[in-house]
Design a protein around this motif. Sequence first.
Motif, short mmCIF file in Angstrom:
data_model
loop_
_atom_site.label_atom_id
_atom_site.label_comp_id
_atom_site.label_asym_id
_atom_site.label_seq_id
_atom_site.Cartn_x
_atom_site.Cartn_y
_atom_site.Cartn_z
N PHE A 92 42.34 41.94 51.62
CA PHE A 92 41.57 41.32 50.53
C PHE A 92 42.53 40.55 49.64
CE2 PHE A 92 39.00 44.81 51.98
CZ PHE A 92 37.71 44.31 51.94
N PHE A 93 42.24 39.27 49.44
CA PHE A 93 43.11 38.37 48.69
C PHE A 93 42.32 37.62 47.63
CE2 PHE A 93 44.59 38.72 53.05
CZ PHE A 93 45.94 39.01 52.90
N THR A 94 43.04 36.99 46.72
CA THR A 94 42.45 36.07 45.76
C THR A 94 43.45 34.92 45.57
OG1 THR A 94 41.35 35.87 43.61
CG2 THR A 94 43.30 37.26 43.71
N PRO A 95 42.98 33.70 45.39
CA PRO A 95 43.88 32.54 45.33
C PRO A 95 44.85 32.53 44.15
CG PRO A 95 41.63 31.83 45.74
CD PRO A 95 41.58 33.28 45.43
N ASP A 96 44.49 33.11 43.03
CA ASP A 96 45.34 33.02 41.84
C ASP A 96 46.27 34.23 41.67
OD1 ASP A 96 43.35 34.81 41.29
OD2 ASP A 96 42.85 34.01 39.32
N CYS A 97 46.55 34.93 42.74
CA CYS A 97 47.35 36.16 42.69
C CYS A 97 48.71 35.91 43.35
CB CYS A 97 46.57 37.25 43.43
SG CYS A 97 47.48 38.71 43.85
N ARG A 98 49.79 36.08 42.57
CA ARG A 98 51.14 35.88 43.10
C ARG A 98 51.45 36.88 44.21
NH1 ARG A 98 55.98 36.98 39.29
NH2 ARG A 98 55.68 39.02 40.19
N VAL B 3 39.43 38.77 53.65
CA VAL B 3 38.43 38.39 52.66
C VAL B 3 39.16 37.74 51.49
CG1 VAL B 3 36.56 39.18 51.17
CG2 VAL B 3 36.99 40.33 53.35
N VAL B 4 38.77 36.51 51.16
CA VAL B 4 39.37 35.80 50.04
C VAL B 4 38.30 35.68 48.96
CG1 VAL B 4 40.54 33.71 49.26
CG2 VAL B 4 40.86 34.52 51.62
N HIS B 5 38.57 36.26 47.81
CA HIS B 5 37.62 36.19 46.69
C HIS B 5 37.95 34.97 45.84
CE1 HIS B 5 36.97 40.50 47.63
NE2 HIS B 5 35.73 40.11 47.44
N GLY B 6 37.04 34.01 45.82
CA GLY B 6 37.22 32.77 45.07
C GLY B 6 36.33 31.69 45.65
N THR B 7 36.37 30.53 45.09
CA THR B 7 35.57 29.42 45.61
C THR B 7 36.26 28.88 46.86
OG1 THR B 7 36.75 27.74 44.34
CG2 THR B 7 34.84 28.79 43.27
N PRO B 8 35.51 28.21 47.74
CA PRO B 8 36.13 27.63 48.94
C PRO B 8 37.28 26.67 48.61
CG PRO B 8 33.76 27.66 49.18
CD PRO B 8 34.05 28.08 47.76
N GLU B 9 37.16 25.94 47.52
CA GLU B 9 38.23 25.01 47.14
C GLU B 9 39.49 25.77 46.74
OE1 GLU B 9 35.08 24.81 45.49
OE2 GLU B 9 34.42 23.46 47.07
N VAL C 250 35.06 33.98 52.78
CA VAL C 250 35.34 33.58 51.40
C VAL C 250 34.14 34.00 50.57
CG1 VAL C 250 35.78 31.66 49.84
CG2 VAL C 250 36.78 31.65 52.12
N GLU C 251 34.40 34.79 49.53
CA GLU C 251 33.33 35.28 48.67
C GLU C 251 33.57 34.82 47.24
OE1 GLU C 251 31.92 39.44 50.68
OE2 GLU C 251 33.37 39.56 49.06
N GLU C 252 32.56 34.26 46.64
CA GLU C 252 32.63 33.93 45.22
C GLU C 252 32.09 35.13 44.46
OE1 GLU C 252 31.43 30.01 43.91
OE2 GLU C 252 31.25 29.42 46.02
N GLY C 253 32.86 35.61 43.50
CA GLY C 253 32.43 36.77 42.73
C GLY C 253 32.39 38.01 43.60
N ASP C 254 31.47 38.91 43.28
CA ASP C 254 31.30 40.14 44.07
C ASP C 254 30.34 39.86 45.21
OD1 ASP C 254 33.01 41.69 42.60
OD2 ASP C 254 31.45 42.41 41.24
N GLY C 255 30.89 39.51 46.37
CA GLY C 255 30.08 39.28 47.55
C GLY C 255 29.80 40.59 48.26
N PRO C 256 29.16 40.53 49.42
CA PRO C 256 28.81 41.76 50.13
C PRO C 256 30.00 42.63 50.53
CG PRO C 256 28.33 39.81 51.47
CD PRO C 256 28.72 39.32 50.12
N LEU C 257 31.12 42.00 50.88
CA LEU C 257 32.30 42.80 51.25
C LEU C 257 32.98 43.38 50.02
CD1 LEU C 257 33.56 40.43 54.03
CD2 LEU C 257 32.85 42.79 54.35
N GLY C 258 33.06 42.60 48.95
CA GLY C 258 33.63 43.10 47.71
C GLY C 258 32.86 44.29 47.18
#
Length: 179
Positions: A77-83, A110-116, A133-141
């Motif tokens: 599980f990842f997020t784009p703004d995380c170092r 799973v990447v939490h964030g917008t596709p961009e 790719v899930e925006e917010g709390d998607g089903p996997l989150g």
Amino acid sequence: MPFLAGAVVVLAVLCLLNLLLTFGVIRKRRAQAAETSDRVVVGLIVPSGSTVPSFTAVTTTGERITRDGLGETMLGFFTPDCRACKERLPRFVEQARATAALTGRSVLAVVHGTPEEAREQVAALPAVAHVVVEEGDGPLGEAFDITGHPVFGLLTADGTLAATTFDPARLPAPARAAF
């Protein structure tokens, strides 16, 4: 003057001794932190041994996945703004390649964030993993109760989360597939 020279020598020896002891304490603390941080990933994902609720999600390639359809799976599980996510992504890709080559086990990222926002991370993953790719709390989150990133785990075929960690290299080594 000899008294001053002696005092300087004694002070230098004490400073060196203090420096050695400080390095020893730092080394011990790092070892303890690494040991305890991977024992349990508290609060970032459902605890190891828990059964993950059923979910349905769609990958970036349009494939529909479900908990029951995945089988034994390595998770990331990842997020784009995380170092830390950016630092651990190459290790996850390397571990995913090894896992797929040895066992045929599926890999889900799973990447939490917008596709961009997720474009950079998604580009590194499709060759080795199903990517969602899930925006917010998607089903996997929601199913995995993700509250922080990055986090990694192993999902068994019956939907139980077998292991969780902050570092994909610390996931249990895959066993060779029987041929």
